[in-house]
Design a protein around this motif. Structure first.
Motif, PDB file in Angstrom:
ATOM      1  N   GLN A   1      -3.077   0.601  -3.808  1.00  0.00           N
ATOM      2  CA  GLN A   1      -2.662  -0.760  -3.461  1.00  0.00           C
ATOM      3  C   GLN A   1      -2.637  -1.618  -4.719  1.00  0.00           C
ATOM      4  OE1 GLN A   1      -5.063  -3.424  -3.648  1.00  0.00           O
ATOM      5  NE2 GLN A   1      -6.975  -2.244  -3.755  1.00  0.00           N
TER       6      GLN A   1
ATOM      7  N   TYR B   1     -14.062   4.492   5.088  1.00  0.00           N
ATOM      8  CA  TYR B   1     -13.684   3.217   4.517  1.00  0.00           C
ATOM      9  C   TYR B   1     -14.496   2.962   3.253  1.00  0.00           C
ATOM     10  CZ  TYR B   1     -17.820   1.310   6.948  1.00  0.00           C
ATOM     11  OH  TYR B   1     -19.099   1.061   7.406  1.00  0.00           O
TER      12      TYR B   1
ATOM     13  N   CYS C   1      -3.283   4.746   5.450  1.00  0.00           N
ATOM     14  CA  CYS C   1      -4.199   4.056   4.566  1.00  0.00           C
ATOM     15  C   CYS C   1      -3.982   2.556   4.763  1.00  0.00           C
ATOM     16  CB  CYS C   1      -3.917   4.453   3.124  1.00  0.00           C
ATOM     17  SG  CYS C   1      -4.990   3.672   1.907  1.00  0.00           S
TER      18      CYS C   1
ATOM     19  N   SER D   1      -5.578  -1.599   3.555  1.00  0.00           N
ATOM     20  CA  SER D   1      -6.467  -2.364   2.687  1.00  0.00           C
ATOM     21  C   SER D   1      -6.501  -3.817   3.124  1.00  0.00           C
ATOM     22  CB  SER D   1      -6.019  -2.262   1.224  1.00  0.00           C
ATOM     23  OG  SER D   1      -4.821  -2.993   1.002  1.00  0.00           O
ATOM     24  N   SER D   2      -7.576  -4.503   2.744  1.00  0.00           N
ATOM     25  CA  SER D   2      -7.645  -5.943   2.942  1.00  0.00           C
ATOM     26  C   SER D   2      -8.396  -6.561   1.777  1.00  0.00           C
ATOM     27  CB  SER D   2      -8.315  -6.303   4.274  1.00  0.00           C
ATOM     28  OG  SER D   2      -9.683  -6.002   4.243  1.00  0.00           O
TER      29      SER D   2
ATOM     30  N   ARG E   1      -7.964   0.207  -7.076  1.00  0.00           N
ATOM     31  CA  ARG E   1      -6.643   0.329  -6.467  1.00  0.00           C
ATOM     32  C   ARG E   1      -6.418   1.634  -5.711  1.00  0.00           C
ATOM     33  NH1 ARG E   1      -2.516  -1.054  -9.771  1.00  0.00           N
ATOM     34  NH2 ARG E   1      -1.063   0.258  -8.644  1.00  0.00           N
TER      35      ARG E   1
ATOM     36  N   HIS F   1      -7.197  -5.597  -3.636  1.00  0.00           N
ATOM     37  CA  HIS F   1      -8.024  -5.635  -2.431  1.00  0.00           C
ATOM     38  C   HIS F   1      -9.336  -4.888  -2.645  1.00  0.00           C
ATOM     39  CE1 HIS F   1      -4.634  -6.560   0.690  1.00  0.00           C
ATOM     40  NE2 HIS F   1      -4.916  -7.580  -0.120  1.00  0.00           N
TER      41      HIS F   1
ATOM     42  N   ARG G   1     -13.713   6.536  -4.417  1.00  0.00           N
ATOM     43  CA  ARG G   1     -13.187   5.221  -4.840  1.00  0.00           C
ATOM     44  C   ARG G   1     -13.682   4.961  -6.264  1.00  0.00           C
ATOM     45  NH1 ARG G   1     -12.468   0.101  -2.047  1.00  0.00           N
ATOM     46  NH2 ARG G   1     -10.819  -0.956  -3.219  1.00  0.00           N
TER      47      ARG G   1
ATOM     48  N   TYR H   1     -11.379  -3.960   0.057  1.00  0.00           N
ATOM     49  CA  TYR H   1     -11.610  -3.068   1.191  1.00  0.00           C
ATOM     50  C   TYR H   1     -10.433  -2.132   1.379  1.00  0.00           C
ATOM     51  CZ  TYR H   1     -12.494  -1.606   6.021  1.00  0.00           C
ATOM     52  OH  TYR H   1     -12.701  -0.878   7.155  1.00  0.00           O
ATOM     53  N   MET H   2     -10.727  -0.832   1.534  1.00  0.00           N
ATOM     54  CA  MET H   2      -9.701   0.159   1.840  1.00  0.00           C
ATOM     55  C   MET H   2     -10.226   1.112   2.904  1.00  0.00           C
ATOM     56  SD  MET H   2      -8.041   0.953  -1.916  1.00  0.00           S
ATOM     57  CE  MET H   2      -6.514   1.662  -1.229  1.00  0.00           C
ATOM     58  N   SER H   3      -9.295   1.671   3.675  1.00  0.00           N
ATOM     59  CA  SER H   3      -9.712   2.498   4.808  1.00  0.00           C
ATOM     60  C   SER H   3      -8.645   3.530   5.123  1.00  0.00           C
ATOM     61  CB  SER H   3      -9.962   1.602   6.028  1.00  0.00           C
ATOM     62  OG  SER H   3     -10.391   2.356   7.143  1.00  0.00           O
TER      63      SER H   3
ATOM     64  N   VAL I   1       0.872  -1.159   0.000  1.00  0.00           N
ATOM     65  CA  VAL I   1       0.000   0.000   0.000  1.00  0.00           C
ATOM     66  C   VAL I   1       0.920   1.222   0.000  1.00  0.00           C
ATOM     67  CG1 VAL I   1      -1.765   1.275   1.257  1.00  0.00           C
ATOM     68  CG2 VAL I   1      -1.788  -1.229   1.287  1.00  0.00           C
TER      69      VAL I   1
END
Lengths: 113, 114
Positions: free
Chosen positions: A25, A48, A91, A93-94, A72, A29, A68, A31-33, A4
């Motif tokens: 990222q 998020y 930042c 991500s998952s 990425r 992924h 978003r 999910y990002m936050s 990331v």
């Protein structure tokens, strides 16, 4: 290398001058936050995103915006920064909400004068 | 929403001793509890996690225990070493939820003295 990436890593700005902190990222992924880290307060979630075009507020969203448009990228926008937004921003991500393991960026230290 | 309390805020131990950090959570629906370690000037990194269907999990010198009834979970580090010195964060979330949110505790600064 899976990572990331945040930019800038360090920034000093003045009150009211719009700025964007980018986050990207390369792990596909969902999910990002964004989190901010302040002494004694731990990591507090700002916004998020569960997937493209899906964003939601965290615990401290006031004064921030996100978008978003692509999977990425998840930029954090401060439309009119104020001194109380001086902080260390991360930042993360998952893979998905089911996976949960967060990969963090290196952090962006922002100072608003 | 979820509230995670973490204690102590600072912990100092001698090398070789054990360290225990405790967290409580408020939302009984939470089912995933990770622990992150943040060394000075670095990013947080996951060191261990536990899901609500498990009471204990171990990984070498690190273990986590979970008491769902009491809504608390703990991190145990045995035979501490100077490189264990860092800030440790606990967190809680509802894994796989449609409104996923990971809530962190405020952190514990662990210092291991040689």
């Amino acid at each position: 290398e899976a990572q990331v990436t945040q930019n800038p890593r360090y920034l000093i700005t003045v009150t009211g001058k719009k700025l964007t902190v980018t986050c990207s990222q390369n792990m596909n992924h969902e999910y990002m936050s964004w989190y901010r880290q302040d002494p004694g307060l731990g990591l507090r979630q700002i916004y998020y995103s569960m997937n493209v075009e899906v964003t939601d507020k965290g615990d401290v969203p006031e004064g921030y915006k996100v978008s978003r448009k692509e999977k990425r990228n998840f930029p954090l926008i401060l439309e009119s920064p104020s001194p109380n937004q001086t902080s260390l921003y991360f930042c993360a991500s998952s893979l998905s909400t089911g996976a949960n393991v967060l990969t963090f960026g290196a952090g962006s230290r922002l100072t608003v004068l | 929403g979820e509230n995670v309390e973490q204690h102590p805020s600072t912990l100092s131990v001698q090398e070789g001793d054990s360290a225990v950090i405790k967290c409580t959570y408020s939302d009984s629906a939470s089912n995933y509890f990770p622990w992150y370690k943040q060394e000075l000037g670095k990013r947080p990194q996951l060191i261990i996690d536990i899901r609500s269907n498990v009471g204990e999990k171990k990984d070498q010198r690190i273990a986590v225990t979970l008491n769902k009834t009491a809504k608390h979970f703990s991190l145990h580090i045995t035979e501490t070493q100077p490189e264990d010195s860092a800030v440790y964060f606990c967190a809680a979330s509802i894994r796989g939820g449609s409104n996923y949110k990971l809530t962190f505790g405020k952190g514990t600064l662990l210092t291991v003295n040689p």
